[in-house]
Design an enzyme around this catalytic site. Structure first.
Site, mmCIF file in Angstrom:
data_model
loop_
_atom_site.group_PDB
_atom_site.id
_atom_site.type_symbol
_atom_site.label_atom_id
_atom_site.label_comp_id
_atom_site.label_asym_id
_atom_site.label_seq_id
_atom_site.Cartn_x
_atom_site.Cartn_y
_atom_site.Cartn_z
ATOM 1 N N LEU A 1 -7.677 -1.267 10.650
ATOM 2 C CA LEU A 1 -7.902 -0.463 9.448
ATOM 3 C C LEU A 1 -6.935 0.727 9.374
ATOM 4 C CD1 LEU A 1 -9.664 0.099 6.948
ATOM 5 C CD2 LEU A 1 -11.120 1.508 8.414
ATOM 6 N N ASP A 2 -6.199 0.818 8.277
ATOM 7 C CA ASP A 2 -5.306 1.953 8.009
ATOM 8 C C ASP A 2 -4.217 2.104 9.065
ATOM 9 O OD1 ASP A 2 -6.901 2.456 5.806
ATOM 10 O OD2 ASP A 2 -8.132 3.931 6.841
#
Lengths: 284, 284, 284, 284
Positions: free
Chosen positions: D227-228
């Site tokens: 994530l990210d």
């Protein structure tokens, strides 16, 4: 017993020669007359000793006593304005390019820009379908075969049929005459596609390309009778280099144009701007 | 058997009309003559079809055969330069303000700027103690009572006694004549305290203050005979607002001036710049 | 008749729960007691309803009556501070890198930073000659062979011999203990070479290089006992790209580090900062 | 005599361990096989000695001989891709916020973004009328009552019915599973509303507000299973201060989100990006 309306959010803008006790006096009068101050900003220009103040307060709209008493308190040559909160009407002018206009239509649609747009006026038909897809009226006012005076006459006639607060030139590519501009002082916002005062006038990206600058910019300003010389509301720049052709300057410049224009409009709509000596004091 | 020196890092800069096969041809000749290419950048101006190339390579300095063969390969009107790595000599000019000069002296002292500074020349004595505290020679060349021609004559006489590669005007507040400038083409770097072409000439901060801009800038450029119109090397800006007096503009502007000047000097010293049509191609 | 000293420029900083009439009341008391208000800024945090105010005024230093009366006016939990204008004493800490320290020494020498620097403290000797060339005392406090506690003990002993207002960590590369930090609340300013909260702790440029960010930054903050988590005073960034090695990030980062640190110091010295909830309200 | 199609603009992307003569060899093969090189950029990572190259050329599409010969020239572990110019198909995912989606729809409509948008997929219906007013298909794929796996299964089924090149997450507020993401490597672009790696995950503006940062940012990146944490394509920031509430951060942040996302998409569509070690080399 009198019936009174609910208190309304209002914005007070004051510009006057400075003297001791102004803030104390003004806030005192607001308090005395039952106004509830929400925010308060002042600025004193140290060169010319001019006092600028912006105050947001809640007050009963029929109560205008405090205003008269504030006026009495201020030195001569004071400019004082009160804007009661209301949904403002903004007419957009555009020509052929859609990036600024479309950006404003989107902000309007998402309610980020909480205004009425009574119509979009253009001297070309290219943007008609865009405007109508946003369910807004599009007014085509052709300039073909007309003198500037005649064309503006038609626009002015049309404007008389629609109440509005501000005009935003969202890449409107015609120069407005002094006669036109002087009828709407501090009510017309323009976006110029350069970092003013560099590259005044036509083809600023071409000028920037030829000069070989390493940054390009955009400037939003109030329109006055001097082309590109009105009070500046907002400016920004982005870095460029030798590999940027004129077209690539135009492409990248659009992104600052639309953002700078939107920022300036927000300042104006929220009554954050006081003009003085062709410059702006902006209370952010 | 011949004795050969060790290979030296060299920078090749080429500018010529574009034609197919240039990169292939040039890199081929470098390889054939035993040069080891470290980095290679090209740019083709799409408007005028001009080819620009910067190549860093290791080669034996006495081997200049490849250069002649590269020249033979290029179209007419080609400009070709080779710079063998060496510690460069930079003379600094200053007047009274210390922020740019001091910043360069610090970068020199910490070896961030790996150059020789043969001396600092000034038409005032204010900066003498600063320069001498950095253990560098300070040359005071007074302009009092002298014509521009006479003053520059004294400077030129002095410069003839010192070998140098570049002159950096670190806030040197006198205009250099065409006669002076033309003797050092692309060898004089100036820092101007505005975002050129806005606010050419004297007192740019005063001009910026009066125009009410929302950003102020600095521009480093090669000096040519047209004041503030030489090819731009680097520019930057910072946001300002109505609360900035002229003095506060000056104070805040200093920080971009010194950073922009240092950035430009680095480009020049590392032979990253090719000038063309009064603009710069800069290979970063 | 009593002899009174000349009026002195003073800065009043107030933080308290908001309530109606505060500005009116405070400015009224200042006027009544003969103070001349020069500038006045307020901010009300809309989430927690906290009132912040910064007022510059001229008043007689022996007159502290207004302060007591202002205190009486404010709600409980108010924090009120008055700083009479005086030349402040700032001790600089550094380790080996000279760019931030040297920049501050230059600003001090040119009087841009109008402070006293009683001495520079370092745990290394590299910067001694630089400091002494600026004619300032350098205090070497070695940490070799000492525990953190012992080393800080030596520093604290030394600090007790010198009056000072603030400590600036100009690239001081040792972590200060909670014991040390807690003795100087809101009096230690640090520069961290990243855009906090990204890249907390050691080697932020290495972390930035490995993450492949497209901007690098610097953050100046008050030092608290949580490493790199004190209230942020100033931040800035510059664009970078894939061609930046770790060393090139370091080189380019220096220019924002020194500028951001100087900006933060100016805020602190001019009493423009009020801390609340580990954040800063900064009246610019 | 064979009939041949017209030469087509093609982009060649190469990543391989560096060795001498690569540029010379590759450009030679292109010339030999009748390709006309338009632009050429190389980068050698100095830490890991990796060679990256992007070449635009005109060549006959049926001629793939040069590619095989280039492959033969390169070291093992080379990655080589050729993209013939074609109108690309980009599917947009969105949730409720319109600023990024609307901005892309406008750029598409004005042909600034010269792509096909086969449809917009959303897990909510708020944006349906906007998409349809732009005369594009809107596909509502509800997630109510479904597991992440089930919901993504429906999306994947739908995607199999539509050819596409890239997916752009224009504020799509659901986390995509590793299973989903791994099917489209380097083909999903996301915009995250913070300056990554600061403020990973949910509510970055809330996090920024609470930390009291002085700049807020936006990051466009390829989506990977972390994530990210995918390779960063573009980032930008704007200055903020203590007066920015969380809502005002959101409002102002939108303008960088949409601009940064559009910039990243342009890099991807123009085949300017080579990924390596979770970072991007971007040839601008």
């Amino acid at each position: 017993m009198e019936k009174r309306s609910a208190p309304l959010r209002q914005t007070l803008l004051i510009r006057c020669p400075d003297k001791p006790g102004l803030i104390h006096g003004i806030t005192g009068l607001l308090l005395e007359t039952g106004c509830n101050i929400v925010s308060n900003h002042e600025f004193v220009d140290p060169v010319d000793s001019i006092f600028f103040m912006r105050t947001e307060f809640f007050g009963h709209p029929e109560n205008t006593d405090h205003l008269n008493r504030i006026k009495a308190l201020l030195p001569q040559d004071a400019e004082i304005k009160v804007h009661a909160e209301k949904r403002q009407k903004v007419i957009l002018f555009a020509t052929r390019e859609s990036h600024c206009l479309g950006d404003l239509l989107l902000r309007h649609r998402s309610k980020e820009l909480d205004i009425d747009i009574p119509c979009v006026i253009s001297n070309h038909k290219e943007l008609q379908s865009l405007v109508e897809d946003f369910h807004l009226p599009f007014q085509f006012i052709d300039h073909e075969g007309l003198s500037r005076e005649e064309h503006e006459g038609k626009i002015l006639n049309f404007l008389q049929t629609i109440p509005f607060d501000f005009i935003v030139l969202a890449k409107y590519m015609r120069i407005l005459s002094e006669n036109f501009v002087s009828q709407f002082p501090e009510r017309i916002v323009n976006i110029h596609h350069s970092f003013l005062p560099a590259f005044v006038g036509a083809s600023p990206y071409k000028q920037a390309y030829e000069r070989g600058v390493k940054l390009i910019g955009a400037t939003a300003h109030f329109v006055t009778s001097s082309l590109d010389e009105g009070p500046i509301l907002a400016q920004d720049v982005i870095p460029v280099d030798h590999s940027f052709t004129k077209d690539k300057l135009v492409l990248n410049g659009r992104d600052i144009e639309k953002v700078v224009l939107a920022r300036a409009i927000r300042f104006v709509l929220e009554h954050r701007v006081i003009v003085w000596k062709n410059k702006t004091v902006i209370f952010k």
